[in-house]
Design an enzyme around this catalytic site. Structure first.
Site, PDB file in Angstrom:
ATOM      1  N   ARG A  19       0.823  -1.194   0.000  1.00  0.00           N
ATOM      2  CA  ARG A  19       0.000   0.000   0.000  1.00  0.00           C
ATOM      3  C   ARG A  19       0.865   1.254   0.000  1.00  0.00           C
ATOM      4  O   ARG A  19       1.964   1.274   0.523  1.00  0.00           O
ATOM      5  CB  ARG A  19      -0.907  -0.052   1.236  1.00  0.00           C
ATOM      6  CG  ARG A  19      -1.891   1.101   1.358  1.00  0.00           C
ATOM      7  CD  ARG A  19      -2.909   0.812   2.451  1.00  0.00           C
ATOM      8  NE  ARG A  19      -3.627   2.020   2.837  1.00  0.00           N
ATOM      9  CZ  ARG A  19      -3.352   2.741   3.902  1.00  0.00           C
ATOM     10  NH1 ARG A  19      -2.366   2.374   4.713  1.00  0.00           N
ATOM     11  NH2 ARG A  19      -4.042   3.825   4.191  1.00  0.00           N
ATOM     12  N   LYS A  46       1.878  -6.801  12.036  1.00  0.00           N
ATOM     13  CA  LYS A  46       1.311  -7.069  10.711  1.00  0.00           C
ATOM     14  C   LYS A  46       1.600  -8.490  10.267  1.00  0.00           C
ATOM     15  O   LYS A  46       2.738  -8.940  10.250  1.00  0.00           O
ATOM     16  CB  LYS A  46       1.868  -6.074   9.700  1.00  0.00           C
ATOM     17  CG  LYS A  46       1.215  -6.204   8.324  1.00  0.00           C
ATOM     18  CD  LYS A  46       1.574  -5.039   7.434  1.00  0.00           C
ATOM     19  CE  LYS A  46       0.924  -5.156   6.065  1.00  0.00           C
ATOM     20  NZ  LYS A  46       1.153  -3.963   5.227  1.00  0.00           N
ATOM     21  N   ARG A  55       1.693   4.396  17.978  1.00  0.00           N
ATOM     22  CA  ARG A  55       2.967   4.893  18.472  1.00  0.00           C
ATOM     23  C   ARG A  55       2.808   6.256  19.110  1.00  0.00           C
ATOM     24  O   ARG A  55       2.204   7.169  18.545  1.00  0.00           O
ATOM     25  CB  ARG A  55       3.976   4.958  17.319  1.00  0.00           C
ATOM     26  CG  ARG A  55       4.349   3.609  16.735  1.00  0.00           C
ATOM     27  CD  ARG A  55       5.314   3.753  15.578  1.00  0.00           C
ATOM     28  NE  ARG A  55       5.599   2.464  14.973  1.00  0.00           N
ATOM     29  CZ  ARG A  55       6.367   2.293  13.908  1.00  0.00           C
ATOM     30  NH1 ARG A  55       6.936   3.339  13.326  1.00  0.00           N
ATOM     31  NH2 ARG A  55       6.567   1.088  13.423  1.00  0.00           N
TER      32      ARG A  55
END
Length: 327
Positions: free
Chosen positions: A122, A187, A323
């Site tokens: 992406r 991920k 984060r």
């Protein structure tokens, strides 16, 4: 594909994860020189394949490898209406399938590859995966809907992948808006969708899927975000043919539903699987501007809803991050 690349795959298919096989025996079986076997092993190691090489004994795979097997997957794929193609090497399964689609490839054509030299992620990122360490495939789906009606397609695809992985035993797999699959906030898989169509329809979607099966530590260090793989999540090797079959089965269900009824009937299930739902997060826009708030869900168009200090905002693109945000 170059003859050099072909030799690599021919030699690799002769290697075992259980026993050493000599270069001489492999060369004789394939009708090539021992030097060609040696060079092919070196090239495979450069591509990330872990191979033991012991003088006097030969070669052995460090980890067992399940090669994609058209004969194993095709019967199930055909029963679901797919037309399956398996390649050793392509630049990108999405790029190759898009070209086939523009040339008239049929609805539900699937292209899977052992190795992508230019896998796409992406937002222009590269998709990094070692040879044999992932599952990369793309599905061509022809919709009667217009391209503008497919704003939730990546969400539906992600949900299909979550269903497939749960069927395989990974119970705590989750989604991250808009198109990542996570396991314990790291991920595991990604989705890349490329659309082409007329303003009034129909449209063609090429749906690219990349799943991490076994990522070596050196490659993890090159990836800009926390990642995981199925080996870590399940604690045992995964047959990639079984994985591909289950992904195709579940994707068929969600895509047929999406084509007929849209995303509305899948929305609640998607939100229940969203790893960031109800959590404090930061939304980063493509231009670098960011907002902080609590994730409130998604709307009917697939936009992310974020409750901020100045009210609720909708985002149709961007990057969600935990984060620097306290829960």
């Amino acid at each position: 594909m170059s003859s050099s690349s072909t030799s690599v795959f021919r030699v690799l298919r002769q290697l075992s994860g259980e026993e050493f096989r000599s270069g001489e025996a492999i060369a004789e079986r394939l009708g090539i020189s021992r030097a060609s076997v040696h060079n092919a092993v070196r090239q495979a190691q450069d591509l990330g394949v872990e191979i033991y090489s012991v003088r006097g004994r030969g070669y052995r795979l460090v980890h067992p490898h399940s090669w994609l097997d058209l004969d194993a997957v095709e019967p199930v794929a055909e029963s679901l209406g797919y037309r399956l193609h398996v390649h050793d090497q392509v630049d990108s399964t999405n790029s190759r399938l898009m070209a086939l689609g523009q040339a008239g490839a049929e609805h539900k054509t699937v292209l899977a590859a052992e190795w992508q030299t230019g896998g796409k992620g992406r937002r222009g990122r590269a998709w990094l995966s070692p040879l044999g360490g992932g599952l990369a495939f793309s599905v061509l789906w022809r919709f009667s809907r217009t391209a503008s009606d497919l704003s939730c397609l990546s969400l539906a695809v992600g949900l299909g992948l979550v269903r497939a992985l749960r069927e395989l035993g990974l119970a705590d797999v989750q989604l991250k808006w808009p198109n990542d699959v996570l396991h314990r906030d790291r991920k595991l898989a990604g989705v890349l969708i490329e659309l082409q169509g007329e303003a009034q329809g129909p449209s063609m979607a090429v749906i690219g899927v990349g799943l991490n099966v076994r990522l070596p530590e050196p490659l993890r260090a090159e990836i800009e975000q926390p990642v995981t793989d199925l080996m870590e999540g399940l604690g045992e090797p995964v047959d990639r043919n079984h994985l591909l079959v289950e992904c195709l089965r579940q994707l068929d269900q969600v895509l047929v539903h999406y084509e007929q009824d849209g995303f509305a009937g899948l929305r609640a299930e998607w939100e229940a699987s969203h790893a960031f739902h109800g959590r404090e997060a930061r939304m980063i826009a493509a231009q670098g501007e960011s907002w902080r708030g609590r994730v409130a869900g998604i709307d009917e168009a697939g936009a992310l809803l974020l409750d901020t200090e100045t009210g609720q905002r909708r985002f149709y693109s961007g990057e969600l991050s935990l984060r620097g945000v306290t829960a």
